[in-house]
Design a protein around this motif. Structure first.
Motif, PDB file in Angstrom:
ATOM      1  N   ARG A 102      39.919  37.293  50.373  1.00  0.00           N
ATOM      2  CA  ARG A 102      40.885  38.360  50.127  1.00  0.00           C
ATOM      3  C   ARG A 102      42.369  38.215  50.539  1.00  0.00           C
ATOM      4  O   ARG A 102      42.626  37.384  51.522  1.00  0.00           O
TER       5      ARG A 102
ATOM      6  N   ASP B  73      45.625  40.200  51.104  1.00  0.00           N
ATOM      7  CA  ASP B  73      46.102  41.454  51.922  1.00  0.00           C
ATOM      8  C   ASP B  73      47.354  41.918  51.331  1.00  0.00           C
ATOM      9  O   ASP B  73      48.536  41.124  51.731  1.00  0.00           O
TER      10      ASP B  73
ATOM     11  N   PRO C 267      41.326  38.689  39.811  1.00  0.00           N
ATOM     12  CA  PRO C 267      40.616  38.947  41.095  1.00  0.00           C
ATOM     13  C   PRO C 267      40.233  40.504  40.893  1.00  0.00           C
ATOM     14  O   PRO C 267      40.664  41.369  40.177  1.00  0.00           O
TER      15      PRO C 267
ATOM     16  N   VAL D 149      37.018  46.959  46.306  1.00  0.00           N
ATOM     17  CA  VAL D 149      37.298  46.032  47.516  1.00  0.00           C
ATOM     18  C   VAL D 149      37.852  46.863  48.707  1.00  0.00           C
ATOM     19  O   VAL D 149      38.531  47.963  48.376  1.00  0.00           O
TER      20      VAL D 149
ATOM     21  N   THR E 230      43.140  45.577  49.137  1.00  0.00           N
ATOM     22  CA  THR E 230      43.278  43.849  48.981  1.00  0.00           C
ATOM     23  C   THR E 230      42.419  43.469  47.660  1.00  0.00           C
ATOM     24  O   THR E 230      41.817  44.154  46.993  1.00  0.00           O
ATOM     25  N   TRP E 231      42.867  42.218  47.341  1.00  0.00           N
ATOM     26  CA  TRP E 231      42.427  41.596  46.090  1.00  0.00           C
ATOM     27  C   TRP E 231      41.364  40.606  46.698  1.00  0.00           C
ATOM     28  O   TRP E 231      41.664  39.940  47.609  1.00  0.00           O
ATOM     29  N   GLN E 232      40.275  40.572  45.830  1.00  0.00           N
ATOM     30  CA  GLN E 232      39.300  39.662  46.099  1.00  0.00           C
ATOM     31  C   GLN E 232      38.844  38.610  44.978  1.00  0.00           C
ATOM     32  O   GLN E 232      38.740  38.988  43.786  1.00  0.00           O
TER      33      GLN E 232
ATOM     34  N   GLU F 264      40.829  37.548  59.011  1.00  0.00           N
ATOM     35  CA  GLU F 264      41.366  38.246  57.950  1.00  0.00           C
ATOM     36  C   GLU F 264      42.775  37.762  57.398  1.00  0.00           C
ATOM     37  O   GLU F 264      42.956  37.303  56.545  1.00  0.00           O
TER      38      GLU F 264
ATOM     39  N   GLN G 214      41.865  34.024  56.291  1.00  0.00           N
ATOM     40  CA  GLN G 214      41.316  34.092  54.927  1.00  0.00           C
ATOM     41  C   GLN G 214      42.368  34.417  53.778  1.00  0.00           C
ATOM     42  O   GLN G 214      42.630  33.906  52.797  1.00  0.00           O
ATOM     43  N   HIS G 215      43.503  35.157  54.255  1.00  0.00           N
ATOM     44  CA  HIS G 215      44.592  35.506  53.475  1.00  0.00           C
ATOM     45  C   HIS G 215      45.330  34.320  53.035  1.00  0.00           C
ATOM     46  O   HIS G 215      45.837  34.219  51.951  1.00  0.00           O
TER      47      HIS G 215
END
Length: 629
Positions: free
Chosen positions: A95, A97, A124, A145, A149-151, A255, A258-259
């Motif tokens: 993801r 953010d 996404p 999501v 956020t974009w996933q 998080e 991951q970003h």
């Protein structure tokens, strides 16, 4: 007053177009070739006709297909899984953010998403304002999501980065190298006038109209891909990508890591796009004029014929890339060069993808200039005259010949029988070289596998494999050998709690070329883990970064993939599967167009016919309007 000045500026800008329209005659036939296309181009622009944006391989088909082949053939997925206790792979959801993005980064992602179709696999889920409120029916929230956020999967972010590299398409300016000096930080193409190139950038590649009026836009020269590799301002350039990779390993919160990993993958996708473009002769030879070539007899239908040929013939899934299991095992996990620059210009035994492309293949506007050749010249002498200023490698030019010769049309062949270009002579005896379907097929069958190979190599370089590590839990030590090719290696030992939060516990400088022992490792219990992050620089100056989650019961960490040992006799490990995308069947042999009844080839002298050389392709049929392929 402002409107009056604007009208005067536009009048000055369009004056050359009007002069061209008044003085340019329609070519007598399509045989006028490249010169006629350049003469008629201002007419098309003056009439307001559209042209395709400047791009090499097609982004949504060829580029994405190459990235998928490279990802499958690389060790990236294996290394991620081995280093993360099987929690990270190519299809792991990641993801981004929006709250962590700079305004420019957010605009870039929105532009890239707008370019990505659902069928591309790069679009996404989620994003700001994409989900209805909590009171909306459950069926409308299936693909929501958390938050704004974009996933996307890791592979999806990589592919979105490929599309983001042309958002806007004016970014293609730094996808070129200088023809005379590939290592130059700038490049130039003097084939077309500056005003025409500025106008095209404004009308079709996203540049502001003001850059055309005040003459500050693209005018046939700009920063090269070599300069872009070191650009610290560009959001998708390697310096930003390396910074995201470091934060993806060292940031405290999961998080945030991951970003940054997703942002790094966007940058890697952009890097693969640029490098793959440099396996296109027009980019590797700094030939921006090639993107104005006529694709058909319809006015305004212009672009790069090689791109259109590859898109229509191979699409995304049928690229002419054949790999045996033995070849795959020998290459996986082993970069062709240490640094990014070495991948393009060569290092050690690797020639460099861009240098190879520029020195072995001709582009649409860098073919030899038209000239008169005497029929008394031999086929080799005529080819030597034609190639005097072609800037090709002697491997291609030494022993090159025209076949058939003398003749109204035929091919310029290398000593190995490769068609470097087609040619035709008009009624006055002027010979013009050009590229046709036979030449494009030869180019795609050599350059698309090269693009996949260099992309695979970059993925293996950006995510390298750990050396073998020995862990002594009782003594709280680890041992590992550091390559002598690394500079300033530092091992960071982090602790990660059950919620994924990381804290740096040790920072240890290591010695290259020796086996290093790191003592006093922190003790962790339960779901907590030790994380090892190794940082160093390679011989080319580019950063290296390794990340490893130490399993609670691990005593050794082996190389991934293990060292390759070829089988005796070099036989393949197994036969390719019919349904294996990695191991595709070879493409059909190119079939040259048949000779017309009145186009019998001219006889060659006995000495040439006696040479044991590859059979040349048949002479090309007279060119007619129509798309390549």
């Amino acid at each position: 007053m402002i409107h009056q000045r604007t009208r005067l500026a536009l009048a000055r800008l369009l004056a050359p177009l009007r002069r061209a329209e008044a003085t340019t005659a329609r070519p007598r036939s399509c045989r006028a070739g490249h010169l006629a296309r350049l003469l008629t181009l201002p007419l098309a622009l003056a009439a307001g006709l559209s042209a395709a944006p400047a791009r090499a391989w097609d982004p949504t088909t060829t580029h994405l297909g190459l990235v998928e082949v490279a990802a499958r053939q690389s060790a990236l997925h294996l290394r991620w899984m081995a280093a993360s206790e099987l929690t990270r792979g190519l299809f792991t959801p990641l993801r981004i953010d929006p709250a962590r993005l700079q305004p420019a980064e957010r605009r870039l992602i929105l532009q890239a998403i707008a370019r990505a179709s659902d069928a591309s696999g790069a679009r996404p889920l989620g994003g700001p304002g994409s989900c209805p409120g909590a009171a909306a029916p459950a069926i409308t929230q299936i693909y929501c999501v958390i938050g704004d956020t974009w996933q996307n999967s890791a592979l999806g972010w990589l592919e979105l980065g490929v599309l983001a590299e042309l958002a806007p398409s004016a970014r293609a300016v730094h996808h070129f190298l200088d023809r005379r000096d590939p290592s130059s930080p700038t490049w130039a193409d003097a084939e077309l006038p500056a005003w025409l190139l500025r106008l095209r950038q404004a009308r079709h590649n996203g540049a502001a109209l003001a850059t055309t009026i005040n003459r500050t836009g693209f005018s046939g020269h700009g920063p090269s891909a070599i300069s872009w590799l070191r650009d610290e301002v560009d959001l998708l350039a390697p310096p930003r990508t390396f910074a995201h990779l470091e934060r993806a390993a060292l940031a405290a919160e999961p998080e945030e890591r991951q970003h940054h990993l997703a942002m790094a993958l966007l940058g890697v996708g952009a890097l693969l796009h640029v490098v793959q473009d440099l396996t296109v002769p027009a980019h590797a030879r700094g030939d921006a004029s090639a993107f104005f070539a006529a694709l058909s007899g319809e006015a305004g239908d212009r672009g790069l014929p090689l791109q259109e040929y590859a898109r229509r013939l191979y699409g995304r899934r049928d690229l002419p890339i054949t790999t045996t299991v033995e070849q795959l095992a020998a290459a996986r996990g082993r970069p062709l060069a240490d640094g990014l620059l070495g991948h393009l210009l060569g290092a050690g035994e690797h020639e460099g993808a861009a240098r190879f492309t520029a020195r072995r293949f001709l582009s649409e506007s860098s073919v030899p200039a038209p000239l008169y050749l005497d029929d008394d010249l031999s086929a080799q002498e005529a080819a030597a005259r034609l190639l005097e200023r072609a800037a090709l490698d002697p491997i291609e030019t030494d022993g090159a010949r025209l076949a058939p010769w003398p003749a109204a049309r035929g091919y310029l062949l290398s000593s190995r029988g490769r068609p470097l270009a087609a040619f035709e002579r008009d009624e006055d005896g002027l010979l013009r070289a050009f590229l046709d379907e036979i030449v494009y097929r030869d180019q795609t069958q050599a350059l698309l596998p090269l693009a996949a190979q260099i992309s695979r190599s970059l993925l293996d370089r950006l995510w390298p494999g750990w050396p073998t590590i020995t862990i002594d839990r009782a003594q709280r030590t680890i041992e590992l050998e550091i390559s002598a090719d690394l500079t300033a290696p530092v091992l960071l030992v982090l602790t990660q709690d059950a919620d994924g939060r990381r804290t740096i516990a040790r920072n240890v400088a290591l010695t290259p070329g020796e086996r290093n022992r790191v003592r006093d490792l922190p003790q962790v219990d339960g779901a907590a883990r030790l994380i090892l992050v190794l940082r160093a620089s390679g011989a080319g100056g580019d950063p290296y970064l390794w990340e490893l989650v130490l399993s609670a019961d691990a005593t050794t960490v082996q190389q991934t993939p293990p060292p390759y040992v070829p089988k005796a006799g070099g036989e393949a490990l197994s036969e390719p599967d019919d349904d294996d995308d990695d191991l595709e069947a070879p493409p059909p042999t190119a079939q040259p167009p048949p000779l017309e009844e009145d186009d019998e080839p001219a006889e060659e002298d006995d000495e040439e016919q006696a040479e044991p050389e590859p059979e040349p392709p048949r002479a090309p049929a007279a060119r007619r309007p129509g798309r390549a392929g």
